[in-house]
Motif scaffolding. Structure first.
Motif, PDB file in Angstrom:
ATOM      1  N   ASP A  74      47.426  18.643  56.811  1.00  0.00           N
ATOM      2  CA  ASP A  74      46.431  19.055  57.805  1.00  0.00           C
ATOM      3  C   ASP A  74      45.851  20.429  57.462  1.00  0.00           C
ATOM      4  OD1 ASP A  74      46.827  16.686  59.189  1.00  0.00           O
ATOM      5  OD2 ASP A  74      48.311  17.566  60.541  1.00  0.00           O
ATOM      6  N   LEU A  75      45.444  20.595  56.209  1.00  0.00           N
ATOM      7  CA  LEU A  75      44.855  21.849  55.749  1.00  0.00           C
ATOM      8  C   LEU A  75      43.465  22.006  56.353  1.00  0.00           C
ATOM      9  CD1 LEU A  75      45.154  24.314  53.859  1.00  0.00           C
ATOM     10  CD2 LEU A  75      44.072  22.933  52.076  1.00  0.00           C
ATOM     11  N   PHE A  76      43.192  23.196  56.870  1.00  0.00           N
ATOM     12  CA  PHE A  76      41.922  23.488  57.517  1.00  0.00           C
ATOM     13  C   PHE A  76      41.406  24.808  56.966  1.00  0.00           C
ATOM     14  CE2 PHE A  76      39.247  24.992  61.023  1.00  0.00           C
ATOM     15  CZ  PHE A  76      38.496  23.857  61.266  1.00  0.00           C
ATOM     16  N   ALA A  77      40.146  24.862  56.587  1.00  0.00           N
ATOM     17  CA  ALA A  77      39.533  26.075  56.050  1.00  0.00           C
ATOM     18  C   ALA A  77      38.514  26.619  57.046  1.00  0.00           C
ATOM     19  CB  ALA A  77      38.851  25.771  54.718  1.00  0.00           C
ATOM     20  N   THR A  78      38.580  27.920  57.298  1.00  0.00           N
ATOM     21  CA  THR A  78      37.651  28.566  58.215  1.00  0.00           C
ATOM     22  C   THR A  78      36.960  29.733  57.509  1.00  0.00           C
ATOM     23  OG1 THR A  78      39.115  28.058  60.076  1.00  0.00           O
ATOM     24  CG2 THR A  78      37.425  29.724  60.442  1.00  0.00           C
ATOM     25  N   PRO A  79      35.647  29.636  57.284  1.00  0.00           N
ATOM     26  CA  PRO A  79      34.937  30.774  56.688  1.00  0.00           C
ATOM     27  C   PRO A  79      34.885  31.930  57.689  1.00  0.00           C
ATOM     28  CG  PRO A  79      33.524  28.817  56.832  1.00  0.00           C
ATOM     29  CD  PRO A  79      34.791  28.495  57.519  1.00  0.00           C
ATOM     30  N   TRP A  80      34.952  33.158  57.165  1.00  0.00           N
ATOM     31  CA  TRP A  80      34.869  34.332  58.032  1.00  0.00           C
ATOM     32  C   TRP A  80      34.035  35.418  57.347  1.00  0.00           C
ATOM     33  CZ3 TRP A  80      36.625  38.850  55.943  1.00  0.00           C
ATOM     34  CH2 TRP A  80      37.503  38.757  54.869  1.00  0.00           C
ATOM     35  N   ALA A  81      33.526  36.318  58.164  1.00  0.00           N
ATOM     36  CA  ALA A  81      32.779  37.474  57.658  1.00  0.00           C
ATOM     37  C   ALA A  81      32.909  38.595  58.679  1.00  0.00           C
ATOM     38  CB  ALA A  81      31.317  37.123  57.437  1.00  0.00           C
ATOM     39  N   ARG A  82      32.945  39.833  58.185  1.00  0.00           N
ATOM     40  CA  ARG A  82      32.975  40.995  59.079  1.00  0.00           C
ATOM     41  C   ARG A  82      32.383  42.187  58.356  1.00  0.00           C
ATOM     42  NH1 ARG A  82      39.382  42.512  58.891  1.00  0.00           N
ATOM     43  NH2 ARG A  82      39.346  43.220  56.756  1.00  0.00           N
ATOM     44  N   ILE A  83      31.917  43.131  59.132  1.00  0.00           N
ATOM     45  CA  ILE A  83      31.392  44.370  58.574  1.00  0.00           C
ATOM     46  C   ILE A  83      32.373  45.474  58.927  1.00  0.00           C
ATOM     47  CG2 ILE A  83      29.526  46.054  58.643  1.00  0.00           C
ATOM     48  CD1 ILE A  83      27.613  43.735  59.205  1.00  0.00           C
ATOM     49  N   PHE A  84      32.840  46.185  57.899  1.00  0.00           N
ATOM     50  CA  PHE A  84      33.794  47.273  58.090  1.00  0.00           C
ATOM     51  C   PHE A  84      33.282  48.467  57.302  1.00  0.00           C
ATOM     52  CE2 PHE A  84      37.721  49.580  56.998  1.00  0.00           C
ATOM     53  CZ  PHE A  84      38.194  49.816  58.280  1.00  0.00           C
ATOM     54  N   GLY A  86      30.387  49.651  57.221  1.00  0.00           N
ATOM     55  CA  GLY A  86      29.082  49.349  56.656  1.00  0.00           C
ATOM     56  C   GLY A  86      29.097  48.360  55.496  1.00  0.00           C
ATOM     57  N   GLN A  87      30.262  47.849  55.136  1.00  0.00           N
ATOM     58  CA  GLN A  87      30.376  46.909  54.021  1.00  0.00           C
ATOM     59  C   GLN A  87      30.720  45.516  54.548  1.00  0.00           C
ATOM     60  OE1 GLN A  87      29.888  47.622  50.702  1.00  0.00           O
ATOM     61  NE2 GLN A  87      29.257  49.660  51.360  1.00  0.00           N
ATOM     62  N   LEU A  88      30.023  44.520  54.033  1.00  0.00           N
ATOM     63  CA  LEU A  88      30.290  43.143  54.415  1.00  0.00           C
ATOM     64  C   LEU A  88      31.464  42.613  53.611  1.00  0.00           C
ATOM     65  CD1 LEU A  88      29.529  40.505  55.895  1.00  0.00           C
ATOM     66  CD2 LEU A  88      28.035  39.995  53.951  1.00  0.00           C
ATOM     67  N   SER A  89      32.440  42.053  54.305  1.00  0.00           N
ATOM     68  CA  SER A  89      33.562  41.353  53.674  1.00  0.00           C
ATOM     69  C   SER A  89      33.516  39.926  54.173  1.00  0.00           C
ATOM     70  CB  SER A  89      34.900  41.974  54.081  1.00  0.00           C
ATOM     71  OG  SER A  89      35.001  43.289  53.611  1.00  0.00           O
ATOM     72  N   ASP A  90      33.817  38.987  53.279  1.00  0.00           N
ATOM     73  CA  ASP A  90      33.858  37.603  53.720  1.00  0.00           C
ATOM     74  C   ASP A  90      34.870  36.836  52.879  1.00  0.00           C
ATOM     75  OD1 ASP A  90      32.498  37.547  51.331  1.00  0.00           O
ATOM     76  OD2 ASP A  90      30.905  36.233  52.037  1.00  0.00           O
TER      77      ASP A  90
END
Length: 108
Positions: A74-84, A86-90
């Motif tokens: 039951d593997l599930f992948a969730t894309p994420w992104a955040r700004i920390f 001033g830099q975008l991490s995803d």
């Protein structure tokens, strides 16, 4: 020709910490079970990808150690992104209900 993917554990399970300052352990929202992270190498078609998979404590099997072949269930992948700062991490967060050990068949 059928393509075969192989998953190999790269680390032993590591307790997931929710808050580094307080040491609070991450838990499953529904069951309250402690969460662990296992680094798994997915190898397919001559390529390898490293995935950190979060698994609840009851989903970890005895004998899970680096080098063991595993099957995420039951593997599930969730894309994420955040700004920390001033830099975008995803990235992608992976979660599985459990990891099963895969028996290696002896060469004939």
């Amino acid at each position: 020709m059928l393509k075969t993917a192989v998953c190999v554990a790269g680390t032993e399970p590591v307790l997931k910490i929710k808050d580094q300052q307080t040491g609070e352990v991450a838990t499953d929202r529904e069951t309250g079970d402690s969460l662990y992270t296992v680094t798994v190498m997915l190898m397919e078609d001559g390529r390898a990808e490293i995935m950190k998979i979060t698994v609840p404590q009851p989903g970890l099997v005895a004998g899970l150690k680096p080098g063991a072949m595993v099957r995420p269930v039951d593997l599930f992948a969730t894309p994420w992104a955040r700004i920390f700062n001033g830099q975008l991490s995803d990235g992608v967060a992976y979660r599985a209900a459990r990891l099963e050990l895969v028996a290696v068949e002896a060469a004939q």
